[in-house]
Design a protein around this motif. Structure first.
Motif, short mmCIF file in Angstrom:
data_model
loop_
_atom_site.label_atom_id
_atom_site.label_comp_id
_atom_site.label_asym_id
_atom_site.label_seq_id
_atom_site.Cartn_x
_atom_site.Cartn_y
_atom_site.Cartn_z
N UNK A 26 0.82 -1.18 0.15
CA UNK A 26 -0.08 0.05 0.01
C UNK A 26 0.75 1.31 0.03
N UNK A 27 1.91 1.35 0.76
CA UNK A 27 2.87 2.45 0.79
C UNK A 27 3.21 2.59 -0.69
N UNK A 28 3.98 1.40 -1.18
CA UNK A 28 4.43 1.52 -2.48
C UNK A 28 3.79 2.18 -3.63
N UNK A 29 2.26 1.89 -3.44
CA UNK A 29 1.33 2.28 -4.47
C UNK A 29 1.34 3.74 -4.28
N UNK A 30 1.09 4.20 -3.11
CA UNK A 30 0.82 5.90 -2.93
C UNK A 30 1.97 6.66 -2.92
N UNK A 31 3.18 5.94 -2.52
CA UNK A 31 4.22 6.96 -2.61
C UNK A 31 4.87 6.79 -3.98
N UNK A 32 4.78 5.77 -4.69
CA UNK A 32 4.71 5.75 -6.18
C UNK A 32 4.22 7.09 -6.94
N UNK A 33 2.72 6.93 -6.65
CA UNK A 33 1.91 8.08 -7.31
C UNK A 33 2.49 9.41 -7.05
N UNK A 34 2.72 9.39 -5.63
CA UNK A 34 3.42 10.94 -5.28
C UNK A 34 4.74 11.16 -5.96
N UNK A 35 5.60 10.24 -6.25
CA UNK A 35 6.80 10.23 -6.86
C UNK A 35 6.59 10.73 -8.33
N UNK A 36 5.78 10.19 -8.93
CA UNK A 36 5.49 10.37 -10.25
C UNK A 36 4.91 11.91 -10.46
N UNK A 37 3.88 12.22 -9.61
CA UNK A 37 3.42 13.41 -9.64
C UNK A 37 4.27 14.40 -9.44
N UNK A 38 5.30 14.13 -8.51
CA UNK A 38 6.49 15.24 -8.23
C UNK A 38 7.25 15.41 -9.38
N UNK B 47 -1.67 11.56 1.58
CA UNK B 47 -1.83 11.70 0.52
C UNK B 47 -3.21 12.11 0.07
N UNK B 48 -4.16 11.81 0.64
CA UNK B 48 -5.22 12.65 0.46
C UNK B 48 -6.83 11.54 0.73
N UNK B 49 -7.66 12.53 0.82
CA UNK B 49 -9.05 11.60 0.91
C UNK B 49 -9.90 11.67 -0.34
N UNK B 50 -10.58 10.20 -0.51
CA UNK B 50 -11.35 10.16 -1.66
C UNK B 50 -12.81 10.34 -0.94
N UNK B 51 -13.70 11.23 -1.56
CA UNK B 51 -14.91 11.45 -0.77
C UNK B 51 -16.23 11.40 -1.97
N UNK B 52 -16.99 10.54 -1.61
CA UNK B 52 -18.33 10.59 -2.47
C UNK B 52 -19.24 11.58 -2.14
#
Lengths: 92, 93
Positions: A26-38, B47-52
């Motif tokens: 789960x951390x890899x996924x969100x850190x990965x997305x953050x890294x790409x966006x950065x 990271x953030x929140x996903x909200x419906x």
């Protein structure tokens, strides 16, 4: 659902994953997305949605308390566009 | 970046096979989709929140023809990025 609940559900729902490994994933996924966006990259997850970076132009605004004019510099902001499948499922 | 890149990083980090890594990443997004589908929000710290959100019906206009139409009530998903994510994206490196 919080991140720790997501980790728990992932570990409960997958016979190969213990809690620690689920947390790593789960951390890899969100850190990965953050890294790409950065890096200014766009992230596309089919069926879920896409993350991208939008430029906000510099502007002048007022401090609502003091009425003072302040300059807000240009900045980048993350943007999420819901994918078709998820958009339809949420509205079903 | 796509799901394939996320699968690759899970594969390289965990030692699970590519096939297993793909199934695991798929499961993370499936869990999130099922949660949101039920109208429940997801809060990912840092990271953030996903909200419906429920949107009321409103009058709109077909921009092509100019004719007035009723836009029905609907549920939409919004993402509110956390301050941490916003700052990370604005950092100069």
């Amino acid at each position: 659902m919080t991140k720790s609940e997501l980790i728990e559900k992932l570990s409960d729902g997958h016979e190969l994953l213990n809690k620690k490994e689920a947390e790593t994933v789960v951390n890899l996924i969100f850190d990965g997305i953050e890294g790409a966006l950065s890096d200014g990259d766009r992230v596309e997850i089919r069926g879920f949605g896409s993350f991208s970076v939008r430029e906000r132009e510099a502007r002048e605004a007022r401090n609502p308390k003091s009425g003072e004019l302040v300059k807000i510099p240009s900045r980048r902001t993350p943007f999420f566009k819901t994918g078709k499948e998820l958009r339809e499922r949420v509205d079903a | 970046m796509t799901k394939a890149d996320l699968i690759e990083s899970v594969y390289l980090t965990t030692g699970f096979s590519k096939k297993e890594s793909a199934a695991i990443v798929e499961m993370v997004f499936d869990l999130m989709k099922t949660t949101l589908e039920q109208g429940e929000k997801i809060k990912i710290a840092g990271f953030g929140n996903f909200v419906v959100k429920e949107k009321a019906s409103r009058r709109g206009r077909n921009p092509q023809t100019g004719s007035e139409i009723e836009i029905s009530a609907r549920k939409i998903l919004t993402f509110k990025p956390s301050q941490v994510l916003k700052s990370a994206i604005n950092e100069e490196d």
